[in-house]
Scaffold this active site. Structure first.
Site, mmCIF file in Angstrom:
data_model
loop_
_atom_site.group_PDB
_atom_site.id
_atom_site.type_symbol
_atom_site.label_atom_id
_atom_site.label_comp_id
_atom_site.label_asym_id
_atom_site.label_seq_id
_atom_site.Cartn_x
_atom_site.Cartn_y
_atom_site.Cartn_z
ATOM 1 N N GLU A 77 -2.770 5.711 5.348
ATOM 2 C CA GLU A 77 -1.635 5.708 4.414
ATOM 3 C C GLU A 77 -1.344 7.165 4.076
ATOM 4 O O GLU A 77 -2.243 7.864 3.579
ATOM 5 C CB GLU A 77 -2.046 4.995 3.111
ATOM 6 C CG GLU A 77 -1.511 3.618 2.945
ATOM 7 C CD GLU A 77 -1.834 3.016 1.573
ATOM 8 O OE1 GLU A 77 -1.027 2.248 1.086
ATOM 9 O OE2 GLU A 77 -2.898 3.308 1.002
ATOM 10 N N SER B 280 -8.261 6.740 -3.073
ATOM 11 C CA SER B 280 -7.865 5.353 -2.845
ATOM 12 C C SER B 280 -6.737 4.927 -3.774
ATOM 13 O O SER B 280 -6.115 3.894 -3.539
ATOM 14 C CB SER B 280 -9.037 4.413 -3.139
ATOM 15 O OG SER B 280 -10.160 4.760 -2.403
ATOM 16 N N HIS C 62 -4.911 8.734 3.193
ATOM 17 C CA HIS C 62 -5.841 7.671 2.819
ATOM 18 C C HIS C 62 -6.310 6.931 4.074
ATOM 19 O O HIS C 62 -5.586 6.080 4.612
ATOM 20 C CB HIS C 62 -5.146 6.715 1.834
ATOM 21 C CG HIS C 62 -6.016 5.619 1.338
ATOM 22 N ND1 HIS C 62 -5.537 4.397 0.972
ATOM 23 C CD2 HIS C 62 -7.361 5.551 1.139
ATOM 24 C CE1 HIS C 62 -6.528 3.622 0.578
ATOM 25 N NE2 HIS C 62 -7.647 4.300 0.672
ATOM 26 N N ASN D 236 -4.378 -0.633 -1.758
ATOM 27 C CA ASN D 236 -5.264 -1.073 -2.842
ATOM 28 C C ASN D 236 -4.545 -1.792 -3.971
ATOM 29 O O ASN D 236 -5.177 -2.493 -4.755
ATOM 30 C CB ASN D 236 -6.088 0.102 -3.368
ATOM 31 C CG ASN D 236 -7.250 0.352 -2.429
ATOM 32 O OD1 ASN D 236 -7.901 -0.594 -1.981
ATOM 33 N ND2 ASN D 236 -7.490 1.600 -2.090
#
Ligand code: NAI
Length: 287
Positions: free
Chosen positions: A152, A119, A140, A190
């Site tokens: 991602e 992450s 991701h 994130n």
């Protein structure tokens, strides 16, 4: 590059979701975990999710069985020798990921691409544990993997164009939309999401409002489909804390300091949905 066999490392919520999605798109999947019982639990959770799809008449029993037959479990890392692409989804901890990538590098065939579902951790640093940094990349997925469209795709400093193309094509074949980002802490998703969640935890910590009310402000006021504290429980509070620490370390900026309340919850084992208690309590939870 032709991809037939995918290996997924870690059979938790993300690993089992990635394995399910890969098998549903026709790939042969090997699901690895450190203990047989955890690998089997991951496969069982996939069976349960597919059963719900059958009940909702989104697929039939034969489809379900076909997908389940493509899913094998293992506790042997040496099985990486059979994989074209390996997607690691073990816990969010750099030391654990480095150890796994060193092993994968030893066992996987030379052509294999090694991807991580991290992450927030540095792809470049993980890649440096291997003798094939050009074939290491971030992939991701979002939670829950079978539902969420985004992947991602994170290029480490040494990731080659060929590796990027392989993983982009793989994500598309899994009916996902890949978005390319560069390798900085938290990537895009994130870096933006976690400080918002952390700020919501601060609002609880400082007594500004209750978790229910904070979540209502964000769902009703901002049109978010899920409030930040419900989402934090869903992601796992341990994972949220790891990510905040990664942002804080990576940018050396106090604006990323994790809320003391988040730390306390993780210390107590209140990890959210998966442990039965986080900002909310869940049925069947032990804490
Ligand atoms: P989880 O706690 O549900 O599952 C982790 C799994 O890894 C467990 O089954 C555990 O037995 C296994 N494991 C632990 N050490 C291992 C090792 N040395 N080798 C292989 N397996 C090992 O965690 P979750 O939520 O599935 O997260 C996995 C990864 O995905 C983390 O890197 C996390 O940051 C990332 N991620 C998590 C998201 C979320 O919403 N939870 C979203 C996107 C990425």
């Amino acid at each position: 590059m032709e991809i037939n066999q995918v290996m997924v490392i870690g059979a938790g919520q993300m690993g089992s979701g990635i394995a399910q999605t890969a098998a549903s798109s026709g790939l042969e999947v090997l699901l690895y975990d450190v203990e047989e019982s955890r690998a089997e639990a991951g496969r069982e959770s996939i069976g349960k999710r597919l059963k719900k799809q059958v009940e909702k008449e989104r697929m039939n029993d034969a489809d379900k069985e076909r997908i389940m037959r493509r899913l094998a479990v293992t506790t042997s890392m040496e099985k990486a020798s059979e994989a074209d692409v390996i997607i690691e989804a073990a816990v969010e901890n750099m030391d654990v990921k480095k150890t796994i990538f060193a092993q994968l590098d030893a066992f996987a065939p030379a052509h294999a691409v090694l991807a991580t579902n991290t992450s927030s951790l540095s792809i470049t640093e993980i890649a440096a544990e291997t003798k094939r940094p050009d074939r290491v990349i971030g992939m991701h997925f979002m939670n829950p993997v079978p539902v969420m469209k985004l992947v991602e795709v994170i290029r480490g400093l040494q990731t080659s164009d060929a590796t990027h193309q392989t993983v982009t094509a793989l994500a598309e074949s899994m009916q996902k939309t890949p978005v390319e980002v560069q390798d900085y802490p938290g990537f895009v998703s994130n870096r933006i999401l976690m400080p918002m969640i952390n700020e919501a935890v601060y609002a609880v910590y400082e007594g500004v409002s209750t978790p229910e009310e904070i979540d209502s402000v964000m769902t009703l006021g901002m049109n978010h489909p899920m409030g930040p504290l419900t989402l934090a429980d869903f992601i796992g509070l341990d994972t949220c804390l790891y990510i905040m620490e990664t942002l804080q370390d990576g940018f050396s900026d106090p604006k990323y300091r994790p809320c003391p309340l988040l730390k306390n919850y993780v210390r107590a084992g209140w990890l959210g949905l998966k442990s039965g208690r986080g900002f909310y309590q869940y049925e069947g939870g032990s804490s």
